[in-house]
Design an enzyme around this catalytic site. Sequence first.
Site, PDB file in Angstrom:
ATOM      1  N   THR A   7      24.840  -5.644  96.896  1.00 49.94           N
ATOM      2  CA  THR A   7      24.207  -4.693  95.987  1.00 49.94           C
ATOM      3  C   THR A   7      22.709  -4.687  96.267  1.00 49.94           C
ATOM      4  O   THR A   7      22.128  -5.688  96.669  1.00 49.94           O
ATOM      5  CB  THR A   7      24.477  -5.043  94.516  1.00 49.94           C
ATOM      6  OG1 THR A   7      23.863  -6.293  94.197  1.00 49.94           O
ATOM      7  CG2 THR A   7      25.967  -5.127  94.238  1.00 49.94           C
ATOM      8  N   GLY A   8      22.102  -3.537  96.064  1.00 46.98           N
ATOM      9  CA  GLY A   8      20.675  -3.424  96.348  1.00 46.98           C
ATOM     10  C   GLY A   8      20.362  -3.591  97.823  1.00 46.98           C
ATOM     11  O   GLY A   8      19.324  -4.136  98.195  1.00 46.98           O
ATOM     12  N   ALA A   9      21.241  -3.078  98.687  1.00 48.00           N
ATOM     13  CA  ALA A   9      21.073  -3.281 100.130  1.00 48.00           C
ATOM     14  C   ALA A   9      19.958  -2.429 100.728  1.00 48.00           C
ATOM     15  O   ALA A   9      19.554  -2.657 101.874  1.00 48.00           O
ATOM     16  CB  ALA A   9      22.386  -2.972 100.850  1.00 48.00           C
ATOM     17  N   GLY A  12      13.989  -4.462 100.355  1.00 45.27           N
ATOM     18  CA  GLY A  12      13.489  -5.361 101.394  1.00 45.27           C
ATOM     19  C   GLY A  12      14.387  -6.552 101.653  1.00 45.27           C
ATOM     20  O   GLY A  12      14.780  -6.824 102.795  1.00 45.27           O
ATOM     21  N   ILE A  13      14.736  -7.287 100.604  1.00 46.24           N
ATOM     22  CA  ILE A  13      15.589  -8.457 100.766  1.00 46.24           C
ATOM     23  C   ILE A  13      17.013  -8.033 101.121  1.00 46.24           C
ATOM     24  O   ILE A  13      17.640  -8.616 102.008  1.00 46.24           O
ATOM     25  CB  ILE A  13      15.570  -9.316  99.489  1.00 46.24           C
ATOM     26  CG1 ILE A  13      14.188  -9.970  99.312  1.00 46.24           C
ATOM     27  CG2 ILE A  13      16.657 -10.390  99.537  1.00 46.24           C
ATOM     28  CD1 ILE A  13      14.026 -10.742  98.016  1.00 46.24           C
ATOM     29  N   GLY A  14      17.529  -7.016 100.464  1.00 48.74           N
ATOM     30  CA  GLY A  14      18.880  -6.551 100.731  1.00 48.74           C
ATOM     31  C   GLY A  14      19.068  -6.105 102.171  1.00 48.74           C
ATOM     32  O   GLY A  14      20.095  -6.403 102.799  1.00 48.74           O
ATOM     33  N   TYR A 146      12.528  -9.665  82.061  1.00 48.61           N
ATOM     34  CA  TYR A 146      12.909  -9.958  83.445  1.00 48.61           C
ATOM     35  C   TYR A 146      13.194 -11.448  83.615  1.00 48.61           C
ATOM     36  O   TYR A 146      14.183 -11.841  84.231  1.00 48.61           O
ATOM     37  CB  TYR A 146      11.786  -9.515  84.389  1.00 48.61           C
ATOM     38  CG  TYR A 146      12.094  -9.683  85.857  1.00 48.61           C
ATOM     39  CD1 TYR A 146      12.958  -8.809  86.505  1.00 48.61           C
ATOM     40  CD2 TYR A 146      11.508 -10.699  86.605  1.00 48.61           C
ATOM     41  CE1 TYR A 146      13.238  -8.949  87.857  1.00 48.61           C
ATOM     42  CE2 TYR A 146      11.785 -10.851  87.954  1.00 48.61           C
ATOM     43  CZ  TYR A 146      12.641  -9.973  88.569  1.00 48.61           C
ATOM     44  OH  TYR A 146      12.922 -10.119  89.917  1.00 48.61           O
TER      45      TYR A 146
END
Length: 238
Positions: A7-9, A12-14, A146
């Site tokens: 998820t969230g690919a 930046g990190i994904g 958050y």
Amino acid sequence: MKYALITGASGGIGREIATALAKEGYGLYLHYHKNEDSIDQLREEFGHSTTWKIQADLSHKSGVADIVNQVLHPIDVLILNSGASFFGLLTDMTDSKVDEMIQLHLTSPLLLTKAFLPTMIQKKTGKIAVISSIWGVTGASCEVLYSTVKGGLNTFVKALAKEVAPSGINVNGVAPGAITTSMMSQFDKDEIASLCEDIPMGRLGKPEEVADLVTFLISEKASYINGQIININGAWYC
């Protein structure tokens, strides 16, 4: 072939996690919310025959079903990486924004995991990696919600690991510090420089450094690591 859902690919990190897993030969389900171009670029790089893109808004209740209904293979590796920050006083947040953040960071990851766990349990194998945050460990002023939802994810990791370890499933969390992603765009150059002065290593982390850790955690080299939240922050908070 093993299959991974990230998820969230598109972030930046994904993207870096997707790149690392593609090199390991995984078939990839790449989730995004708005940045379709980023996913299309990855698919051009990796090959369309082994990657699938899934659009869904995980801050809404329909998002989980939108993902689950598009996955055609059993998922061997689940990477829960979607997230969005909110910087400001808790009293300035609207109730609807609170609901969205809880859905995005807590409810959706939990329900996605619930959906894909049965197959992992049946096969007696599976890897789940949760991307948390340094603020889920120590808390941050002006990022109260958050910090709260990321802290909830950390406890989710610890509890779920105890529940599914007998079924051969590893569940771990990664808590990045300040990483050079779009989340840092809210800070100007002077603020970034000041932040780097507070970090003992004197710099921000790189997305690929987070991806390297995630790749290790889902490998057999980390087979006895389970239920852990691993900080990656340049000794900022130890």
